[in-house]
Scaffold this active site. Structure first.
Site, PDB file in Angstrom:
ATOM      1  N   GLY A  28     -20.418  51.954 -17.806  1.00 30.49           N
ATOM      2  CA  GLY A  28     -21.545  52.083 -16.871  1.00 30.49           C
ATOM      3  C   GLY A  28     -21.065  52.030 -15.435  1.00 30.49           C
ATOM      4  O   GLY A  28     -19.859  51.983 -15.161  1.00 30.49           O
ATOM      5  N   LEU A  77     -24.575  46.347 -29.301  1.00 31.00           N
ATOM      6  CA  LEU A  77     -24.339  44.897 -29.469  1.00 31.00           C
ATOM      7  C   LEU A  77     -25.408  44.234 -30.331  1.00 31.00           C
ATOM      8  O   LEU A  77     -25.295  43.064 -30.682  1.00 31.00           O
ATOM      9  CB  LEU A  77     -24.252  44.219 -28.100  1.00 31.00           C
ATOM     10  CG  LEU A  77     -23.001  44.536 -27.289  1.00 31.00           C
ATOM     11  CD1 LEU A  77     -23.126  44.008 -25.865  1.00 31.00           C
ATOM     12  CD2 LEU A  77     -21.756  43.951 -27.957  1.00 31.00           C
ATOM     13  N   LYS A  95     -31.744  48.770 -17.767  1.00 33.75           N
ATOM     14  CA  LYS A  95     -31.863  48.245 -16.394  1.00 33.75           C
ATOM     15  C   LYS A  95     -32.848  48.993 -15.495  1.00 33.75           C
ATOM     16  O   LYS A  95     -32.848  48.828 -14.289  1.00 33.75           O
ATOM     17  CB  LYS A  95     -30.501  48.267 -15.739  1.00 33.75           C
ATOM     18  CG  LYS A  95     -29.906  49.648 -15.611  1.00 33.75           C
ATOM     19  CD  LYS A  95     -29.000  49.707 -14.391  1.00 33.75           C
ATOM     20  CE  LYS A  95     -28.878  51.137 -13.942  1.00 33.75           C
ATOM     21  NZ  LYS A  95     -28.327  51.268 -12.619  1.00 33.75           N
ATOM     22  N   SER A  99     -29.353  39.553 -11.342  1.00 29.76           N
ATOM     23  CA  SER A  99     -29.929  40.391 -10.285  1.00 29.76           C
ATOM     24  C   SER A  99     -30.782  39.568  -9.336  1.00 29.76           C
ATOM     25  O   SER A  99     -31.380  38.574  -9.734  1.00 29.76           O
ATOM     26  CB  SER A  99     -30.797  41.477 -10.951  1.00 29.76           C
ATOM     27  OG  SER A  99     -31.596  42.112  -9.980  1.00 29.76           O
ATOM     28  N   THR A 129     -33.468  40.299  -8.479  1.00 33.40           N
ATOM     29  CA  THR A 129     -34.882  40.405  -8.893  1.00 33.40           C
ATOM     30  C   THR A 129     -35.407  39.064  -9.406  1.00 33.40           C
ATOM     31  O   THR A 129     -36.613  38.860  -9.443  1.00 33.40           O
ATOM     32  CB  THR A 129     -35.054  41.444 -10.034  1.00 33.40           C
ATOM     33  OG1 THR A 129     -33.957  41.356 -10.915  1.00 33.40           O
ATOM     34  CG2 THR A 129     -35.186  42.829  -9.478  1.00 33.40           C
ATOM     35  N   TYR A 161     -37.965  43.937 -17.087  1.00 27.70           N
ATOM     36  CA  TYR A 161     -36.512  43.950 -16.797  1.00 27.70           C
ATOM     37  C   TYR A 161     -36.119  42.664 -16.060  1.00 27.70           C
ATOM     38  O   TYR A 161     -35.214  41.946 -16.484  1.00 27.70           O
ATOM     39  CB  TYR A 161     -36.155  45.173 -15.951  1.00 27.70           C
ATOM     40  CG  TYR A 161     -34.822  45.020 -15.255  1.00 27.70           C
ATOM     41  CD1 TYR A 161     -34.751  44.630 -13.917  1.00 27.70           C
ATOM     42  CD2 TYR A 161     -33.637  45.213 -15.938  1.00 27.70           C
ATOM     43  CE1 TYR A 161     -33.542  44.449 -13.293  1.00 27.70           C
ATOM     44  CE2 TYR A 161     -32.410  45.032 -15.313  1.00 27.70           C
ATOM     45  CZ  TYR A 161     -32.374  44.643 -13.977  1.00 27.70           C
ATOM     46  OH  TYR A 161     -31.169  44.454 -13.362  1.00 27.70           O
ATOM     47  N   LYS A 214     -33.708  39.178 -17.180  1.00 23.00           N
ATOM     48  CA  LYS A 214     -32.608  38.546 -16.424  1.00 23.00           C
ATOM     49  C   LYS A 214     -32.874  37.041 -16.282  1.00 23.00           C
ATOM     50  O   LYS A 214     -31.979  36.218 -16.452  1.00 23.00           O
ATOM     51  CB  LYS A 214     -32.478  39.180 -15.032  1.00 23.00           C
ATOM     52  CG  LYS A 214     -31.938  40.602 -15.028  1.00 23.00           C
ATOM     53  CD  LYS A 214     -30.552  40.689 -15.639  1.00 23.00           C
ATOM     54  CE  LYS A 214     -29.999  42.108 -15.611  1.00 23.00           C
ATOM     55  NZ  LYS A 214     -28.725  42.213 -16.343  1.00 23.00           N
ATOM     56  N   LEU A 250     -32.377  54.579  -4.958  1.00 20.70           N
ATOM     57  CA  LEU A 250     -32.442  55.292  -3.681  1.00 20.70           C
ATOM     58  C   LEU A 250     -31.214  56.149  -3.407  1.00 20.70           C
ATOM     59  O   LEU A 250     -31.344  57.347  -3.117  1.00 20.70           O
ATOM     60  CB  LEU A 250     -32.625  54.279  -2.541  1.00 20.70           C
ATOM     61  CG  LEU A 250     -32.673  54.869  -1.119  1.00 20.70           C
ATOM     62  CD1 LEU A 250     -33.866  55.808  -0.954  1.00 20.70           C
ATOM     63  CD2 LEU A 250     -32.727  53.743  -0.079  1.00 20.70           C
TER      64      LEU A 250
HETATM   65  C1  WQD Z   1     -34.503  50.521  -3.109  1.00 19.85           C
HETATM   66  C2  WQD Z   1     -35.571  50.863  -2.073  1.00 19.85           C
HETATM   67  C3  WQD Z   1     -37.624  51.718  -2.977  1.00 19.85           C
HETATM   68  C4  WQD Z   1     -36.008  55.422  -4.556  1.00 19.85           C
HETATM   69  C5  WQD Z   1     -33.143  48.016  -8.294  1.00 19.85           C
HETATM   70  C6  WQD Z   1     -33.333  47.071  -9.418  1.00 19.85           C
HETATM   71  C7  WQD Z   1     -32.537  45.812  -9.162  1.00 19.85           C
HETATM   72  C8  WQD Z   1     -31.109  46.168  -8.893  1.00 19.85           C
HETATM   73  C9  WQD Z   1     -30.992  47.167  -7.756  1.00 19.85           C
HETATM   74  C10 WQD Z   1     -29.848  45.928 -10.936  1.00 19.85           C
HETATM   75  C11 WQD Z   1     -36.971  50.435  -2.502  1.00 19.85           C
HETATM   76  C12 WQD Z   1     -36.923  52.762  -2.121  1.00 19.85           C
HETATM   77  C13 WQD Z   1     -36.114  54.182  -3.941  1.00 19.85           C
HETATM   78  C14 WQD Z   1     -36.655  56.554  -3.978  1.00 19.85           C
HETATM   79  C15 WQD Z   1     -37.460  55.153  -2.208  1.00 19.85           C
HETATM   80  N1  WQD Z   1     -30.524  46.710 -10.061  1.00 19.85           N
HETATM   81  N2  WQD Z   1     -36.824  54.068  -2.779  1.00 19.85           N
HETATM   82  N3  WQD Z   1     -37.351  56.375  -2.808  1.00 19.85           N
HETATM   83  O1  WQD Z   1     -35.764  48.694  -6.653  1.00 19.85           O
HETATM   84  O2  WQD Z   1     -34.392  47.546  -4.812  1.00 19.85           O
HETATM   85  O3  WQD Z   1     -33.643  47.429  -7.135  1.00 19.85           O
HETATM   86  O4  WQD Z   1     -31.784  48.309  -8.119  1.00 19.85           O
HETATM   87  O5  WQD Z   1     -29.483  44.821 -10.815  1.00 19.85           O
HETATM   88  O6  WQD Z   1     -32.617  45.002 -10.293  1.00 19.85           O
HETATM   89  O7  WQD Z   1     -34.681  46.722  -9.471  1.00 19.85           O
HETATM   90  O8  WQD Z   1     -33.516  49.612  -5.915  1.00 19.85           O
HETATM   91  O9  WQD Z   1     -32.734  51.837  -5.198  1.00 19.85           O
HETATM   92  O10 WQD Z   1     -34.759  51.688  -6.737  1.00 19.85           O
HETATM   93  O11 WQD Z   1     -34.990  50.999  -4.356  1.00 19.85           O
HETATM   94  O12 WQD Z   1     -38.115  55.013  -1.154  1.00 19.85           O
HETATM   95  O13 WQD Z   1     -36.602  57.700  -4.493  1.00 19.85           O
HETATM   96  O14 WQD Z   1     -35.617  52.280  -1.912  1.00 19.85           O
HETATM   97  O15 WQD Z   1     -39.024  51.751  -2.719  1.00 19.85           O
HETATM   98  O16 WQD Z   1     -37.672  49.988  -1.361  1.00 19.85           O
HETATM   99  P1  WQD Z   1     -34.453  48.309  -6.082  1.00 19.85           P
HETATM  100  P2  WQD Z   1     -33.981  51.115  -5.607  1.00 19.85           P
END
Ligand code: WQD
Length: 339
Positions: free
Chosen positions: A12, A61, A87, A127, A129, A152, A156, A203
């Site tokens: 991954g 697993l 995830k 995380s 989270t 999710y 955690k 993002l």
């Molecule tokens: C980041 C920001 C979105 C996509 C996730 C998991 C977390 C961890 C990290 C594992 C937010 C904004 C996103 C898009 C956007 N993973 N966004 N347009 O949600 O902070 O966390 O990844 O450990 O557990 O929940 O990450 O990258 O999805 O979002 O505006 O197309 O970008 O609203 O504010 P997130 P993300």
């Protein structure tokens, strides 16, 4: 014969970068991965970087007999770094039972078998989270754990509690729990990186696919938050910096550097960056415009969260080093490699 570490989920995104750092630190690595959210070619990328192809077993697993057989055939495993889990926050809301089964039963299977095979070190991929929306920012490891915003996030929290209770019951192993903030970027070699399945949820891969023309435009999920530019704030951490922390954690336990049998660390940069700031940093670093449109908020998003990494800095001697711009350029170089 180097010490052997089992890396579950090692093909991954974070797992593969951690395998590279483990090998470069002299560890032998066995990867167990069910390839449900990654692909076997990642092994080629790892080998192209380090010159060493990690041992690999494709296994779910949840298959206790299969896991027992692998551990029987690999008696020199000294520690486990456990990444393997489902995830995607949004998907977990749609498929909660799959998330509870996959993320919790697999942890129990590993912890159940460790004593019989004399495996005494366990690094758990957790995380930020677990903090939900912190009341105080930056967030430290002592911040209260809030009710999870998704199945999710709940898995955690539950997994952290399982590990805590197992160690409190004096099961014969130590554990370090690493709470990640937002891992981004790719290895500087562009041999490995993030491989989102289908439409990226996160993002940065959505930005790089938009910049590449694979996606028409980026939807920015809301600009009406209580932040300087109205968009959410996150702590975006370079994935190689993050991977290095896992080697430090394994070393710390194998070399008995701490009397604590359970330690928890936030892995972040300590700097909050908004969605719009990140888009602009990407454009400045790469010279590539990213078309975007402000749309409605995404359910379950935290408004703002970034780490206080002081404890990890001082106790682990670990610090995030890569700049946001260099990290975004590494993500772009990886996307150009993928096309
Ligand atoms: C980041 C920001 C979105 C996509 C996730 C998991 C977390 C961890 C990290 C594992 C937010 C904004 C996103 C898009 C956007 N993973 N966004 N347009 O949600 O902070 O966390 O990844 O450990 O557990 O929940 O990450 O990258 O999805 O979002 O505006 O197309 O970008 O609203 O504010 P997130 P993300």
């Amino acid at each position: 014969m180097g010490k052997k570490i089992l890396v579950t989920g090692g093909t991954g995104y974070i797992g593969s970068h951690t395998v590279v750092e483990l090998q470069q630190a002299g560890y032998e690595v066995l990867i167990i991965d069910d390839l449900s959210n990654s692909n076997i070619e990642v092994l080629d990328g790892i080998e192209n970087i380090t010159g060493i192809r990690p041992d690999f077993v494709q296994l779910d697993l949840n298959d206790k007999e299969g896991l027992y057989k692998v551990l029987t055939e690999n008696r020199n495993i000294q520690g486990i770094i456990h990444f393997a889990a489902s995830k995607a926050v949004g998907e977990s809301v749609q498929k909660p039972l799959q998330y509870y089964r996959n993320n919790i039963l697999t942890l129990l299977n590993l912890l159940d078998m460790m004593p019989e095979f004399g495996i005494r070190c366990f690094v758990f991929s957790s995380s930020c989270t677990v903090y939900g929306q912190p009341d105080i920012l930056p967030v430290t490891e002592n911040a209260p754990i809030k009710p999870a915003m998704s199945p999710y996030g709940n898995t955690k929290q539950i997994n952290e509690e399982i590990i805590h209770d197992a160690i409190h019951a004096n099961l014969p192993f130590k554990s370090i729990i690493l709470r990640y903030f937002n891992p981004i970027g790719a290895h500087p070699s562009a041999e490995i990186g993030e491989l989102p399945n289908g439409v990226p949820q996160n993002l940065v891969p959505f930005i790089t696919q938009t910049a590449m023309g694979i996606r028409k435009e980026l939807s920015v999920f809301g600009d009406d938050y209580n932040t300087p530019d109205g968009t959410c704030i996150r702590d975006f951490i370079n994935v190689v910096d993050l991977a290095k922390a896992h080697v430090i954690a394994i070393d710390r336990m194998l070399e008995n550097k701490s009397d604590d049998k359970l330690e928890v660390f936030n892995l972040g940069t300590g700097t909050g960056v908004s969605v719009l700031e990140l888009i602009h940093a990407f454009e400045q670093g790469t010279g590539v415009k990213v078309p975007y449109r402000i749309v409605e908020r995404r359910e379950g998003d935290i408004e703002k969260v970034w780490a206080d990494p002081t404890y990890a800095n001082n106790v682990l001697g670990w610090k995030a080093k890569e700049t946001l711009k260099d990290t975004l350029v590494s993500a772009w170089n990886w996307q150009k490699k993928l096309k």
